[in-house]
Design a protein around this motif. Structure first.
Motif, PDB file in Angstrom:
ATOM      1  N   TYR A   1       0.831  -1.213   0.000  1.00 20.34           N
ATOM      2  CA  TYR A   1       0.000   0.000   0.000  1.00 20.34           C
ATOM      3  C   TYR A   1       0.863   1.259   0.000  1.00 20.34           C
ATOM      4  O   TYR A   1       0.592   2.204  -0.751  1.00 20.34           O
TER       5      TYR A   1
ATOM      6  N   THR B   1      -3.978  -2.585  15.800  1.00 24.38           N
ATOM      7  CA  THR B   1      -5.120  -2.436  14.900  1.00 24.38           C
ATOM      8  C   THR B   1      -6.153  -3.529  15.126  1.00 24.38           C
ATOM      9  O   THR B   1      -7.360  -3.270  15.160  1.00 24.38           O
TER      10      THR B   1
ATOM     11  N   SER C   1     -10.047  -3.028  16.620  1.00 26.36           N
ATOM     12  CA  SER C   1     -11.245  -3.536  15.949  1.00 26.36           C
ATOM     13  C   SER C   1     -12.093  -4.395  16.879  1.00 26.36           C
ATOM     14  O   SER C   1     -13.323  -4.417  16.767  1.00 26.36           O
TER      15      SER C   1
ATOM     16  N   GLN D   1     -13.791 -11.385  11.889  1.00 24.08           N
ATOM     17  CA  GLN D   1     -13.490 -10.430  10.820  1.00 24.08           C
ATOM     18  C   GLN D   1     -12.090 -10.700  10.271  1.00 24.08           C
ATOM     19  O   GLN D   1     -11.161 -11.004  11.030  1.00 24.08           O
TER      20      GLN D   1
ATOM     21  N   MET E   1      -8.551  -7.287   5.829  1.00 23.93           N
ATOM     22  CA  MET E   1      -9.375  -6.103   5.584  1.00 23.93           C
ATOM     23  C   MET E   1      -9.273  -5.105   6.726  1.00 23.93           C
ATOM     24  O   MET E   1      -9.387  -3.893   6.511  1.00 23.93           O
ATOM     25  N   ILE E   2      -9.057  -5.575   7.945  1.00 25.29           N
ATOM     26  CA  ILE E   2      -8.893  -4.647   9.076  1.00 25.29           C
ATOM     27  C   ILE E   2      -7.626  -3.825   8.894  1.00 25.29           C
ATOM     28  O   ILE E   2      -7.622  -2.599   9.086  1.00 25.29           O
TER      29      ILE E   2
ATOM     30  N   TYR F   1      -6.110  -3.256   6.048  1.00 24.37           N
ATOM     31  CA  TYR F   1      -6.277  -2.419   4.861  1.00 24.37           C
ATOM     32  C   TYR F   1      -7.088  -1.171   5.179  1.00 24.37           C
ATOM     33  O   TYR F   1      -6.736  -0.065   4.753  1.00 24.37           O
ATOM     34  N   ARG F   2      -8.174  -1.319   5.940  1.00 26.92           N
ATOM     35  CA  ARG F   2      -8.978  -0.140   6.317  1.00 26.92           C
ATOM     36  C   ARG F   2      -8.188   0.794   7.221  1.00 26.92           C
ATOM     37  O   ARG F   2      -8.358   2.021   7.158  1.00 26.92           O
ATOM     38  N   SER F   3      -7.341   0.244   8.057  1.00 27.78           N
ATOM     39  CA  SER F   3      -6.506   1.097   8.905  1.00 27.78           C
ATOM     40  C   SER F   3      -5.535   1.923   8.066  1.00 27.78           C
ATOM     41  O   SER F   3      -5.310   3.113   8.338  1.00 27.78           O
TER      42      SER F   3
ATOM     43  N   ARG G   1      -5.991   2.814   4.905  1.00 23.23           N
ATOM     44  CA  ARG G   1      -6.776   3.816   4.177  1.00 23.23           C
ATOM     45  C   ARG G   1      -7.194   4.973   5.078  1.00 23.23           C
ATOM     46  O   ARG G   1      -7.368   6.107   4.610  1.00 23.23           O
ATOM     47  N   LYS G   2      -7.374   4.695   6.360  1.00 24.52           N
ATOM     48  CA  LYS G   2      -7.770   5.754   7.286  1.00 24.52           C
ATOM     49  C   LYS G   2      -6.593   6.635   7.667  1.00 24.52           C
ATOM     50  O   LYS G   2      -6.736   7.857   7.774  1.00 24.52           O
TER      51      LYS G   2
ATOM     52  N   PRO H   1      -5.050   8.200   3.502  1.00 24.53           N
ATOM     53  CA  PRO H   1      -6.045   8.008   2.435  1.00 24.53           C
ATOM     54  C   PRO H   1      -5.407   8.160   1.054  1.00 24.53           C
ATOM     55  O   PRO H   1      -4.322   8.722   0.888  1.00 24.53           O
TER      56      PRO H   1
END
Length: 721
Positions: free
Chosen positions: A147, A198, A202, A228, A232-233, A235-237, A239-240, A243
């Protein structure tokens, strides 16, 4: 044994291995040794079957020799791709030095995993490779490094496009690299406890008790206690914390520091048009860093594909937030460059207006010229355009004197259209009341206690040497010509190419259907042939007939209105046809009536346009008491603000708002804020100039005898000069 040419390297993922004389296989690209493959060089009878651990008996003397013509391949360290800045290699080493020591390399397979697809999406050779199950550390390390490096490539592509397509200074490449490295360091995504923290966060977000989830899909991936997916956890972290829009923020911030006349509106527009890689950047990113491995089962489209465009104001505040997070002190915007660009777009004389605007900017230094982290604050381009509007109003004396209305009434008379403001005599109207500023109930009254005190020390306003009527005509013409459209909307072929390159980038048919492609080509050829064979003569003839009909209707309407006026005045067509019986008088009255009709129609259209923007039309000032700078105010009526303005100011405001891509009310609010600041500065300066100095205790300029003074002193009052 599988063909070595179809085997993948464990270090770089390149497909293709070559054997050497020592019995091992080496990558054709990076020279790394394959640890899981070895050339035995034994016959079938030497193969020993001992159950699960059976295999061939390796004898070094029986290994196959490669001819001397083939040069031996020496293993070399894996070289990383070049980036935009010289510090990028150091950045890569700082990110990967701990990862290489703690984790084992993950073999990149031929297939890649989608976010919602279980298993490989592409075919693989039977027994061609040995799958290595990724560990917990492999998952989050692979997702994190992929990423971060993908975003770095996106910033690199954007800076290269700005330099190549829009002639921006190459200095932004180095600035963007430095800003990006500091931003990654501040985001703390490479901390040792980032992955565990992270997952823990979650789990803390859920208040219910965890249940025993039966995982049918993604069984081999790590999960939290609520079932979960950890992938994905993480990845969302990412992106947050960082961004995708940060790529545009870093690029814009680099342009801002390099003093380039690049606005947020430009960056967002170019990204939508595909000129600055943003929406389709994942295609080039995947070419650079390769397809996702089994430790990162998220496709490049999902990982690097933005879901929506970034608003103008959001980009400006995002750049300020990035600068604040890395401790960077920002300069104001390049007022000279941006103002020059706006004046050129308005087709106004830059050499006459820009020096005065720069003096106002340097004298007032409004805080609106600095980037702000507050997304609700007025953009910086509002402040730049407000300074230009104030400078134009001062230079052209646009203070509600009805220049636009007079240009309508004197249409066709070139002598009467020359500087109507300069024809006003200040001495003749100095004793007459001002209806715009003092009329009871007028919406132009000074609700903010500003009044008309600005430039109140000038008792007489000098006659403007610039033609305000010509200025307003240019602004009206430019307002109709300026259209903030995107390049892909000019014709159908351009739009289809835009959809292919940007909207549906990377998408291909699920299977090869040559009939479908052939059918598409036939339809496109049919469209082009029909478009080229359209009867242009019929279209032009119909358009001409429509225009003639409209002109006949307008002429008939004006003719009827003139006839009605003549009937009321007691004139007729018979009087016009008889020479010597007032024909010349009737002709003059006809011209006057026609001019009045055109003027009233133009004013009516302007009033309708003002009402759409919640503006009220104020007639030209008749009883002029002062010729100072005229202030407008806004009032709140039934919970909503209403605005009032003269036609001259509204035409100027409307054109400037369209050039800056702003709502006209926001533009007007920015002008009011700047005028209020200028009035406050003038008031403070006037107060300081009229201050009387206090009694000083200097023995040379004071009559007061200081205490404990033994020698005789002569007071100033005793001196006879």
């Amino acid at each position: 044994m599988a063909d070595p040419k179809n085997l993948a390297c464990q270090s770089c993922g390149f497909v293709g291995l070559s054997s050497d004389s020592d019995g091992y296989f080496y990558c054709d690209r990076c020279g790394a040794q394959a640890e899981d493959f070895i050339e035995t060089g034994v016959a079938d009878e030497d193969f020993v079957d001992k159950g699960f651990g059976g295999g061939a008996v390796y004898v070094a003397s029986l290994s196959r020799r490669v001819g001397g013509s083939q040069a031996s391949i020496k293993p070399e360290p894996l070289s990383q791709p070049d980036f935009a800045t010289p510090n990028s290699n150091l950045f890569w080493n700082s990110l990967t030095q701990n990862i290489d020591n703690e984790t084992t390399p993950i073999k990149k397979e031929e297939e890649f995993y989608e976010a919602d697809v279980d298993g490989p999406t592409g075919p693989e050779d039977f027994g061609g490779s040995v799958k290595v199950k990724p560990t917990f550390e492999d998952y989050y390390n692979e997702i994190r490094i992929r990423y971060v490096m993908g975003l770095q490539y996106m910033i690199q592509f954007q800076c290269e496009a700005l330099v190549r397509e829009f002639k921006v200074s190459p200095l932004i490449c180095g600035l963007a690299g430095t800003i990006w490295m500091r931003l990654v360091a501040c985001s703390a995504v490479f901390d040792d406890d980032w992955a565990d923290q992270t997952i823990q966060n979650s789990e803390m977000e859920r208040t219910d008790e965890p249940e025993d989830h039966k995982r049918r899909k993604y069984r081999e991936e790590p999960h939290n206690m609520y079932g979960q997916r950890a992938v994905m956890i993480w990845y969302r972290s990412l992106r947050k914390r960082i961004p995708l829009s940060c790529s545009l923020g870093v690029s814009f911030l680099a342009c801002h520091i390099a003093r380039e006349a690049i606005l947020p509106t430009d960056i967002v527009k170019w990204s939508l048009e595909g000129k600055v890689p943003y929406f389709a950047a994942f295609v080039e990113i995947e070419k650079c860093i390769g397809r996702p491995s089994s430790a990162c089962p998220i496709s490049s489209r999902i990982m690097f594909g933005p879901s929506q465009a970034l608003p103008f104001q959001k980009l400006e505040s995002l750049a300020a937030i990035i600068a604040q997070s890395i401790g960077l002190d920002l300069p104001p915007v390049n007022f000279y460059a941006i103002a020059s660009r706006y004046l050129q777009k308005l087709c106004l004389p830059t050499e006459k207006i820009l020096p005065h605007a720069c003096r106002i900017s340097e004298w007032s230094m409004p805080p609106g010229l600095w980037l702000s982290t507050n997304e609700l604050r007025l953009p910086t381009r509002v402040c730049v355009m407000s300074i230009l509007i104030v400078a134009i109003r001062i230079l052209y004396n646009i203070h509600g004197f009805g220049v636009w209305e007079k240009s309508l009434s004197s249409h066709g008379d070139s002598s009467s259209t020359s500087n109507h403001i300069g024809q006003l005599d200040p001495m003749c109207d100095s004793e007459i009341g001002d209806d715009a500023g003092e009329a009871s109930g007028s919406p132009c009254q000074d609700a903010d206690d500003l009044g008309t005190n600005y430039y109140r020390h000038s008792s007489k306003v000098q006659k403007s040497k610039l033609d305000a009527a010509e200025l307003l005509r240019k602004l009206e013409a430019r307002y109709k010509e300026i259209a903030n459209t995107y390049e892909y909307s000019k014709d159908l072929p351009t739009y289809l190419q835009y959809c292919k390159d940007v909207v549906f980038a990377g998408l291909e048919p699920s299977f090869e259907d040559h009939d479908e492609e052939k059918l598409i080509e036939e339809f496109w050829d049919f469209y082009q042939n029909e478009k080229d064979s359209e009867p242009l003569e019929d279209f032009e003839g119909g358009h001409r007939a429509f225009n003639q009909k409209r002109l006949r209707d307008e002429g008939l309407a004006s003719h009827v209105s003139i006839d009605n006026k003549r009937t009321r005045d007691g004139t007729s067509h018979a009087d016009e046809s008889q020479p010597g019986l007032g024909g010349d008088k009737n002709s003059e009255s006809n011209d006057q009536a026609s001019a009045e009709t055109l003027q009233s129609e133009a004013i009516r259209r302007l009033k309708l346009d003002m009402e759409e923007n919640r503006f009220y039309y104020i007639p030209p000032r008749v009883k002029i008491k002062r010729l100072d700078y005229l202030h407008y105010v806004r009032k709140k009526d039934e919970g909503a603000y209403t605005y009032a303005a003269h036609a001259d100011y509204y035409i100027l405001l409307r054109a400037c708002a369209r050039v800056a891509q702003l709502d006209i009310r926001i533009m007007h609010t920015g002008v009011l804020s700047l005028e209020k600041r200028l009035a406050w500065l003038e008031k403070r300066i006037d107060h300081c100039l009229h201050l009387t100095p206090p009694n000083v205790s200097c023995q040379f300029c004071s009559d007061i005898v200081p205490e404990h003074d033994d020698h005789d002193s002569v007071g100033l009052s005793n001196l006879n000069i």
